[in-house]
Motif scaffolding. Structure first.
Motif, mmCIF file in Angstrom:
data_model
loop_
_atom_site.group_PDB
_atom_site.id
_atom_site.type_symbol
_atom_site.label_atom_id
_atom_site.label_comp_id
_atom_site.label_asym_id
_atom_site.label_seq_id
_atom_site.Cartn_x
_atom_site.Cartn_y
_atom_site.Cartn_z
ATOM 1 N N GLY A 1 -19.672 9.286 -17.654
ATOM 2 C CA GLY A 1 -19.692 7.933 -18.202
ATOM 3 C C GLY A 1 -19.193 6.914 -17.207
ATOM 4 N N VAL A 2 -18.062 7.180 -16.580
ATOM 5 C CA VAL A 2 -17.483 6.226 -15.637
ATOM 6 C C VAL A 2 -18.261 6.218 -14.319
ATOM 7 N N SER A 3 -18.754 7.382 -13.889
ATOM 8 C CA SER A 3 -19.535 7.435 -12.646
ATOM 9 C C SER A 3 -20.812 6.608 -12.756
ATOM 10 N N TYR A 4 -21.502 6.710 -13.880
ATOM 11 C CA TYR A 4 -22.726 5.923 -14.044
ATOM 12 C C TYR A 4 -22.418 4.439 -14.234
ATOM 13 N N PHE A 5 -21.303 4.131 -14.891
ATOM 14 C CA PHE A 5 -20.905 2.729 -14.993
ATOM 15 C C PHE A 5 -20.698 2.138 -13.596
ATOM 16 N N ALA A 6 -19.976 2.853 -12.743
ATOM 17 C CA ALA A 6 -19.705 2.365 -11.392
ATOM 18 C C ALA A 6 -20.991 2.232 -10.593
ATOM 19 N N ARG A 7 -21.866 3.203 -10.717
ATOM 20 C CA ARG A 7 -23.125 3.158 -9.974
ATOM 21 C C ARG A 7 -23.929 1.907 -10.319
ATOM 22 N N PHE A 8 -24.110 1.654 -11.614
ATOM 23 C CA PHE A 8 -24.932 0.510 -12.012
ATOM 24 C C PHE A 8 -24.227 -0.815 -11.751
ATOM 25 N N ALA A 9 -22.901 -0.846 -11.844
ATOM 26 C CA ALA A 9 -22.165 -2.071 -11.545
ATOM 27 C C ALA A 9 -22.337 -2.460 -10.078
ATOM 28 N N ALA B 1 -10.271 0.964 -7.776
ATOM 29 C CA ALA B 1 -9.477 1.260 -8.970
ATOM 30 C C ALA B 1 -9.806 0.273 -10.094
ATOM 31 N N ASP B 2 -10.034 -0.993 -9.754
ATOM 32 C CA ASP B 2 -10.385 -1.989 -10.775
ATOM 33 C C ASP B 2 -11.728 -1.654 -11.424
ATOM 34 N N LEU B 3 -12.694 -1.221 -10.623
ATOM 35 C CA LEU B 3 -14.001 -0.852 -11.167
ATOM 36 C C LEU B 3 -13.881 0.365 -12.076
ATOM 37 N N VAL B 4 -13.045 1.321 -11.684
ATOM 38 C CA VAL B 4 -12.823 2.496 -12.518
ATOM 39 C C VAL B 4 -12.194 2.085 -13.851
ATOM 40 N N ALA B 5 -11.239 1.170 -13.816
ATOM 41 C CA ALA B 5 -10.601 0.706 -15.046
ATOM 42 C C ALA B 5 -11.619 0.063 -15.981
ATOM 43 N N GLN B 6 -12.542 -0.714 -15.414
ATOM 44 C CA GLN B 6 -13.609 -1.299 -16.234
ATOM 45 C C GLN B 6 -14.500 -0.201 -16.819
ATOM 46 N N GLY B 7 -14.797 0.795 -16.002
ATOM 47 C CA GLY B 7 -15.626 1.897 -16.477
ATOM 48 C C GLY B 7 -14.957 2.698 -17.577
ATOM 49 N N ILE B 8 -13.663 2.889 -17.462
ATOM 50 C CA ILE B 8 -12.924 3.605 -18.492
ATOM 51 C C ILE B 8 -12.971 2.840 -19.809
ATOM 52 N N ALA B 9 -12.752 1.541 -19.749
ATOM 53 C CA ALA B 9 -12.765 0.728 -20.973
ATOM 54 C C ALA B 9 -14.136 0.754 -21.625
ATOM 55 N N THR B 10 -15.191 0.642 -20.826
ATOM 56 C CA THR B 10 -16.552 0.644 -21.369
ATOM 57 C C THR B 10 -16.915 2.006 -21.946
ATOM 58 N N THR B 11 -16.578 3.072 -21.221
ATOM 59 C CA THR B 11 -16.906 4.419 -21.680
ATOM 60 C C THR B 11 -16.137 4.770 -22.949
ATOM 61 N N ALA B 12 -14.898 4.318 -23.051
ATOM 62 C CA ALA B 12 -14.098 4.598 -24.251
ATOM 63 C C ALA B 12 -14.737 3.999 -25.492
ATOM 64 N N LYS B 13 -15.385 2.829 -25.342
ATOM 65 C CA LYS B 13 -16.049 2.201 -26.482
ATOM 66 C C LYS B 13 -17.361 2.906 -26.835
ATOM 67 N N LYS B 14 -18.113 3.282 -25.791
ATOM 68 C CA LYS B 14 -19.420 3.888 -26.025
ATOM 69 C C LYS B 14 -19.328 5.360 -26.425
ATOM 70 N N LYS B 15 -18.320 6.049 -25.870
ATOM 71 C CA LYS B 15 -18.185 7.483 -26.101
ATOM 72 C C LYS B 15 -16.734 7.796 -26.445
ATOM 73 N N PRO B 16 -16.340 7.584 -27.693
ATOM 74 C CA PRO B 16 -14.930 7.778 -28.073
ATOM 75 C C PRO B 16 -14.407 9.194 -27.824
ATOM 76 N N SER B 17 -15.296 10.180 -27.782
ATOM 77 C CA SER B 17 -14.846 11.551 -27.574
ATOM 78 C C SER B 17 -14.545 11.867 -26.116
ATOM 79 N N ALA B 18 -14.956 11.003 -25.185
ATOM 80 C CA ALA B 18 -14.748 11.258 -23.757
ATOM 81 C C ALA B 18 -13.264 11.171 -23.402
ATOM 82 N N ALA B 19 -12.829 12.045 -22.502
ATOM 83 C CA ALA B 19 -11.410 12.128 -22.140
ATOM 84 C C ALA B 19 -11.062 11.120 -21.047
#
Length: 204
Positions: free
Chosen positions: A53-61, A109-127
């Motif tokens: 989830g976070v890797s693809y967020f970073a890639r597209f960002a 690190a800032d981009l990862v933090a954005q990815g974590i926030a986005t992934t947490a909303k889209k995929k609540p089960s993701a760790a």
């Protein structure tokens, strides 16, 4: 915009063959999640879901910002048990692991933090709460390409260990697997997995 395939940039690390070889692995940056237990279990699946989830967020960002375009790198796993690196003779419930995906230097690190926030909303089960951006350096290592089911890796591992011994070296790190195939789309007998071990320097 820069376009890069990091598997080609590091072709010696991701182009392993079915004959064992020595490689020198430089420090690389990864998104990583630590865990323990059966890799078929929910804890492992939640870790992998967070990584993708976070890797693809970073890639597209980075692509949308015109910074760099690149394919997401393969999933990798470090595996061990209390007392050593050899997991093959131990119950899967005893396994410890770090699952990770290599990231380009433009992932901050800032981009990862954005990815974590986005992934947490889209995929609540993701760790995502256990996900970290970290550097991992293996240095001198021996690796080999295994073709076939994960459960049939032992003969390939034995070949790699024999090669390490022939070089006068010893394993000095964790069992490392790089998954070049998607198991949901690939027949078990055709799965391609790089197996790697950090090794000691050659004898003086």
């Amino acid at each position: 915009m820069l376009s890069t395939d990091f598997k080609k940039v590091h072709k010696d690390l991701y182009g392993a063959r079915t004959e064992p070889a020595l490689v020198d692995v430089p420090p690389l940056r990864f998104l990583a999640v630590d865990g323990a237990g059966d890799p078929d279990g929910p804890v492992w699946r939640a870790a992998v879901e967070a990584l993708y989830g976070v890797s693809y967020f970073a890639r597209f960002a980075l692509k949308n910002a015109g910074v760099v375009e690149y394919p997401v790198m393969p999933l990798q796993g470090l595996w061990w048990v209390d007392g050593g690196w050899d997991i093959t003779e131990r119950d899967r419930a005893d396994w410890r692991w770090t699952m990770m995906i290599m990231q380009p230097p433009q992932v901050t690190a800032d981009l990862v933090a954005q990815g974590i926030a986005t992934t947490a909303k889209k995929k609540p089960s993701a760790a995502v709460d256990r996900l970290e951006l970290r550097e991992y350096a293996e240095g001198p290592s021996a690796q080999i390409l295994h073709i076939g089911p994960y459960a049939a890796e032992r003969p390939t591992i034995e070949r790699l260990l024999a090669y390490v011994a022939e070089q006068g070296r010893q394993v000095c790190g964790r069992h490392h697997e790089i998954y070049l195939s998607n198991p949901s789309r690939t027949a078990p007998e055709k799965l391609k997995t790089i197996i790697r071990y950090p090794v000691t320097p050659p004898p003086a």
